[in-house]
Design a protein around this motif. Structure first.
Motif, PDB file in Angstrom:
ATOM      1  N   GLN A  96     -41.648  61.070   5.099  1.00 14.28           N
ATOM      2  CA  GLN A  96     -41.304  60.171   6.186  1.00 14.28           C
ATOM      3  C   GLN A  96     -42.060  60.584   7.449  1.00 14.28           C
ATOM      4  OE1 GLN A  96     -39.188  57.410   5.569  1.00 14.28           O
ATOM      5  NE2 GLN A  96     -39.661  58.186   3.515  1.00 14.28           N
ATOM      6  N   PRO A  97     -42.153  59.689   8.447  1.00  9.98           N
ATOM      7  CA  PRO A  97     -42.900  60.029   9.664  1.00  9.98           C
ATOM      8  C   PRO A  97     -42.468  61.340  10.301  1.00  9.98           C
ATOM      9  CG  PRO A  97     -42.414  57.687   9.632  1.00  9.98           C
ATOM     10  CD  PRO A  97     -41.693  58.285   8.462  1.00  9.98           C
ATOM     11  N   GLU A  98     -41.157  61.626  10.289  1.00  7.66           N
ATOM     12  CA  GLU A  98     -40.694  62.870  10.914  1.00  7.66           C
ATOM     13  C   GLU A  98     -41.170  64.109  10.174  1.00  7.66           C
ATOM     14  OE1 GLU A  98     -37.119  61.104   8.580  1.00  7.66           O
ATOM     15  OE2 GLU A  98     -38.802  60.381   9.808  1.00  7.66           O
ATOM     16  N   ASP A  99     -41.581  63.949   8.897  1.00  5.76           N
ATOM     17  CA  ASP A  99     -42.129  65.070   8.145  1.00  5.76           C
ATOM     18  C   ASP A  99     -43.586  65.362   8.520  1.00  5.76           C
ATOM     19  OD1 ASP A  99     -39.744  65.218   6.618  1.00  5.76           O
ATOM     20  OD2 ASP A  99     -40.489  63.663   5.263  1.00  5.76           O
ATOM     21  N   VAL A 100     -44.249  64.373   9.093  1.00  6.17           N
ATOM     22  CA  VAL A 100     -45.703  64.464   9.304  1.00  6.17           C
ATOM     23  C   VAL A 100     -46.056  64.702  10.771  1.00  6.17           C
ATOM     24  CG1 VAL A 100     -47.919  63.310   8.941  1.00  6.17           C
ATOM     25  CG2 VAL A 100     -46.048  62.975   7.307  1.00  6.17           C
ATOM     26  N   GLY A 101     -45.480  63.894  11.660  1.00  3.89           N
ATOM     27  CA  GLY A 101     -45.813  64.059  13.063  1.00  3.89           C
ATOM     28  C   GLY A 101     -45.164  62.991  13.918  1.00  3.89           C
ATOM     29  N   PRO A 102     -45.146  63.175  15.236  1.00  5.58           N
ATOM     30  CA  PRO A 102     -44.485  62.212  16.132  1.00  5.58           C
ATOM     31  C   PRO A 102     -45.281  60.920  16.265  1.00  5.58           C
ATOM     32  CG  PRO A 102     -45.595  63.923  17.406  1.00  5.58           C
ATOM     33  CD  PRO A 102     -45.724  64.324  15.966  1.00  5.58           C
ATOM     34  N   ALA A 119     -54.463  53.770  12.035  1.00  2.13           N
ATOM     35  CA  ALA A 119     -55.194  54.887  11.422  1.00  2.13           C
ATOM     36  C   ALA A 119     -54.287  55.655  10.467  1.00  2.13           C
ATOM     37  CB  ALA A 119     -55.718  55.822  12.505  1.00  2.13           C
ATOM     38  N   PRO A 120     -54.706  55.821   9.200  1.00  6.10           N
ATOM     39  CA  PRO A 120     -53.862  56.544   8.246  1.00  6.10           C
ATOM     40  C   PRO A 120     -53.850  58.046   8.532  1.00  6.10           C
ATOM     41  CG  PRO A 120     -55.958  55.995   7.232  1.00  6.10           C
ATOM     42  CD  PRO A 120     -55.955  55.334   8.580  1.00  6.10           C
ATOM     43  N   VAL A 121     -52.729  58.682   8.216  1.00  4.16           N
ATOM     44  CA  VAL A 121     -52.582  60.121   8.359  1.00  4.16           C
ATOM     45  C   VAL A 121     -52.375  60.768   6.996  1.00  4.16           C
ATOM     46  CG1 VAL A 121     -51.252  61.985   9.439  1.00  4.16           C
ATOM     47  CG2 VAL A 121     -51.658  59.853  10.685  1.00  4.16           C
ATOM     48  N   VAL A 122     -51.420  60.239   6.226  1.00  9.23           N
ATOM     49  CA  VAL A 122     -51.131  60.782   4.895  1.00  9.23           C
ATOM     50  C   VAL A 122     -50.901  59.625   3.929  1.00  9.23           C
ATOM     51  CG1 VAL A 122     -49.528  62.133   3.493  1.00  9.23           C
ATOM     52  CG2 VAL A 122     -50.138  62.932   5.773  1.00  9.23           C
ATOM     53  N   HIS A 123     -51.600  59.652   2.815  1.00  8.32           N
ATOM     54  CA  HIS A 123     -51.318  58.750   1.699  1.00  8.32           C
ATOM     55  C   HIS A 123     -50.478  59.530   0.685  1.00  8.32           C
ATOM     56  CE1 HIS A 123     -54.234  55.921   3.230  1.00  8.32           C
ATOM     57  NE2 HIS A 123     -55.243  56.756   3.061  1.00  8.32           N
ATOM     58  N   GLU A 124     -49.448  58.896   0.172  1.00  5.89           N
ATOM     59  CA  GLU A 124     -48.659  59.549  -0.886  1.00  5.89           C
ATOM     60  C   GLU A 124     -48.370  58.555  -2.000  1.00  5.89           C
ATOM     61  OE1 GLU A 124     -44.617  62.217  -1.709  1.00  5.89           O
ATOM     62  OE2 GLU A 124     -44.875  61.223   0.227  1.00  5.89           O
ATOM     63  N   ARG A 125     -48.449  59.048  -3.232  1.00  2.00           N
ATOM     64  CA  ARG A 125     -48.076  58.273  -4.417  1.00  2.00           C
ATOM     65  C   ARG A 125     -47.108  59.111  -5.250  1.00  2.00           C
ATOM     66  NH1 ARG A 125     -53.517  57.407  -7.357  1.00  2.00           N
ATOM     67  NH2 ARG A 125     -53.828  59.494  -6.506  1.00  2.00           N
ATOM     68  N   VAL A 126     -46.084  58.452  -5.763  1.00  6.59           N
ATOM     69  CA  VAL A 126     -45.115  59.121  -6.632  1.00  6.59           C
ATOM     70  C   VAL A 126     -45.034  58.349  -7.940  1.00  6.59           C
ATOM     71  CG1 VAL A 126     -42.728  59.852  -6.941  1.00  6.59           C
ATOM     72  CG2 VAL A 126     -43.787  60.014  -4.681  1.00  6.59           C
ATOM     73  N   ASP A 134     -52.073  63.260   0.138  1.00  9.21           N
ATOM     74  CA  ASP A 134     -53.480  63.250   0.545  1.00  9.21           C
ATOM     75  C   ASP A 134     -53.563  63.019   2.051  1.00  9.21           C
ATOM     76  OD1 ASP A 134     -56.194  63.049   0.714  1.00  9.21           O
ATOM     77  OD2 ASP A 134     -56.385  61.255  -0.525  1.00  9.21           O
ATOM     78  N   ARG A 135     -53.828  64.105   2.804  1.00 10.96           N
ATOM     79  CA  ARG A 135     -53.953  63.971   4.255  1.00 10.96           C
ATOM     80  C   ARG A 135     -55.406  63.650   4.601  1.00 10.96           C
ATOM     81  NH1 ARG A 135     -50.594  66.212   8.757  1.00 10.96           N
ATOM     82  NH2 ARG A 135     -51.829  65.945  10.644  1.00 10.96           N
ATOM     83  N   VAL A 136     -55.598  62.602   5.403  1.00 10.75           N
ATOM     84  CA  VAL A 136     -56.953  62.071   5.598  1.00 10.75           C
ATOM     85  C   VAL A 136     -57.345  61.907   7.059  1.00 10.75           C
ATOM     86  CG1 VAL A 136     -56.912  60.839   3.402  1.00 10.75           C
ATOM     87  CG2 VAL A 136     -56.083  59.694   5.461  1.00 10.75           C
ATOM     88  N   ASP A 137     -56.514  62.346   8.004  1.00 12.11           N
ATOM     89  CA  ASP A 137     -56.746  61.961   9.395  1.00 12.11           C
ATOM     90  C   ASP A 137     -57.513  62.965  10.223  1.00 12.11           C
ATOM     91  OD1 ASP A 137     -54.580  63.803   9.384  1.00 12.11           O
ATOM     92  OD2 ASP A 137     -53.996  63.116  11.387  1.00 12.11           O
ATOM     93  N   GLU A 138     -57.662  64.206   9.770  1.00  9.83           N
ATOM     94  CA  GLU A 138     -58.260  65.212  10.631  1.00  9.83           C
ATOM     95  C   GLU A 138     -58.978  66.250   9.794  1.00  9.83           C
ATOM     96  OE1 GLU A 138     -54.277  68.005  11.020  1.00  9.83           O
ATOM     97  OE2 GLU A 138     -54.743  66.587  12.628  1.00  9.83           O
ATOM     98  N   ALA A 139     -59.568  67.251  10.469  1.00  9.51           N
ATOM     99  CA  ALA A 139     -60.242  68.335   9.763  1.00  9.51           C
ATOM    100  C   ALA A 139     -59.262  69.020   8.826  1.00  9.51           C
ATOM    101  CB  ALA A 139     -60.812  69.330  10.774  1.00  9.51           C
TER     102      ALA A 139
END
Length: 331
Positions: free
Chosen positions: A130-136, A197-204, A301-306
Motif C-alpha cells: 500500500q502507499p504507506e508501505d512505500v512513501g508519502p 510516475a510509477p514507483v513500485v509495480h507488484e504482482r501476486v 519491482d521498484r522502478v522510480d529511482e537509482a
C-alpha cells in the motif's frame, strides 16, 4: 404464446376472452358430471378403484404436516450470494434456517451449520503493498485482476533470449488468480493513471498446491542459467530505425530473508548498436524482489529511482507480511 391460445380456443368446451386473449372453459352453475362422455365399463372400474383407496384420518394428516415442517426448519434454504471482492466474483453458499413453529423443537440436536469463510482463491487488494508501505503522497493505480492466466514472474525476454532457461523444465500451468497494481505518484491528468510516475509495480500469483514452490524455483534459477544474454531489437533515432542489441545481466543480491522463500535479483540492461557496439542506452538496473508465502508468489519491482538494495529488500519483506492475510495456509 399465441399459438397455444388459438389451439385451445379451437378445442371444444373452451371460449376466448377478448380482453386478455386467453381461453378458458365456460363456468357451470351446477356440479360437474365426471362420468359424462365416459363409457359405462370405465366408469364402473374407476368407481371400484376409488372405493379401495385408504384416506388418511384428519389427525394423521396434521401429524405428517408438522413432521414435514420440522424437516424444512432443519434443512433450511440455500442462499447463493454473489460477492464482489477485490474485483473478482465468487459464489458463496450460506444455509439460512427457517424459524421453527411455536412450541416445536428440532428433531436433531447439534451445532449449527457453519457459514463458509471468504473465497480462498481471491486475492484482496490489502494483500499487496500500500502507499504507506512505500512513501508519502503516493496512490494505488493500474489495478488488474485476472483468472486462470499465464504465469510470468520474470521478464518475458528471459525465455526468449536465454537458451538455458528456455530448455529448463519450468512450470507451464496457469495461475488461479493474478492481481497487480502500481504504487505511484498521483496522475497529472484526471482519469489517466498512466500520467502518474510509477514507483513500485507488484504482482501476486495464486497457484495450485505445490506449484508455488516450482514457480519460485524457476525465478531463482534465472541468475544461474542466464547470467548474461542478448536480445535483438530496433529503436528509432531521428526518425530512422536503428538495429540494436539489449544486453541482459542477472545476479542474486540476497535470498531467504522473508516469507517461506525469497530472493532479491539485480537485472541490468545495456542497449548497444549492432553495427558498432556503441552504447545507446544504459546501463540501467532494476531490483526485483520475489517472495513466496504459502500458495502465493509476489514480485516487487521498484522502478522510480537509482537502485537501493536495502530499500528493495525492505519492501520485499513488507510484501511478505502483506501476503500472510491471504496465503494458504496462512502465516
Amino acid at each position: 404464446m399465441p399459438e397455444l391460445m388459438s389451439t385451445r380456443a379451437a378445442q371444444p368446451g373452451y371460449r376466448s376472452d377478448p380482453s386478455t386473449g386467453r381461453s378458458a372453459r365456460p363456468s357451470t352453475s351446477g356440479p360437474t358430471d365426471l362420468s359424462a362422455g365416459v363409457g359405462p365399463e370405465l366408469a364402473d372400474r374407476i368407481a371400484e378403484e376409488v372405493a379401495t383407496v385408504r384416506w388418511l384420518a384428519p389427525e394423521e394428516i396434521r401429524t405428517r404436516a408438522r413432521r414435514r415442517n420440522r424437516i424444512r426448519s432443519l434443512v433450511g434454504t440455500v442462499a447463493v450470494l454473489v460477492v464482489v471482492a477485490s474485483g473478482s466474483v465468487m459464489a458463496v453458499e450460506r444455509y439460512v434456517p427457517r424459524p421453527l413453529p411455536a412450541g416445536e423443537q428440532p428433531l436433531l440436536a447439534g451445532p449449527s451449520v457453519p457459514v463458509p469463510s471468504p473465497d480462498p482463491v481471491a486475492i484482496p487488494a490489502s494483500a499487496l503493498l500500500q502507499p504507506e508501505d512505500v512513501g508519502p503522497g503516493l496512490v494505488v493505480e493500474r489495478e488488474e485482476v485476472r483468472l486462470e492466466t499465464v504465469v510470468e514472474v520474470v521478464d518475458a525476454t528471459v525465455p526468449l533470449g536465454c537458451p538455458g532457461y528456455a530448455l529448463r523444465d519450468r512450470y507451464d500451468g496457469l495461475a488461479r488468480v493474478v492481481r497487480r497494481h502500481t504504487v505511484q505518484q498521483p496522475p497529472t491528468v484526471p482519469g489517466d493513471p498512466q500520467s502518474g510516475a510509477p514507483v513500485v509495480h507488484e504482482r501476486v500469483f495464486r497457484l495450485l498446491p505445490g506449484a508455488a514452490r516450482q514457480v519460485f524455483a524457476d525465478a531463482r534459477a534465472v541468475p544461474d542459467l542466464c547470467a548474461e544474454y542478448r536480445t535483438p531489437g530496433a529503436i528509432e533515432v531521428d526518425g530512422r530505425g536503428l538495429a540494436v542489441d539489449a544486453e541482459h545481466r542477472w545476479r542474486v543480491l540476497a535470498e531467504d530473508f522473508a516469507g517461506d522463500e525469497s530472493v532479491l535479483l539485480d537485472w541490468r540492461t545495456t542497449v548497444r548498436r549492432q553495427d558498432s557496439a556503441a552504447v545507446v542506452d544504459g546501463p540501467a538496473s532494476r531490483l526485483v524482489g520475489v517472495v513466496r508465502v504459502g500458495d502465493l508468489v509476489a514480485t516487487v519491482d521498484r522502478v522510480d529511482e537509482a537502485p537501493d538494495p536495502k530499500r528493495a529488500e525492505a519492501l520485499t519483506r513488507r510484501a511478505a507480511v502483506r501476503l500472510c492475510e491471504a496465503a494458504n495456509p496462512p502465516c
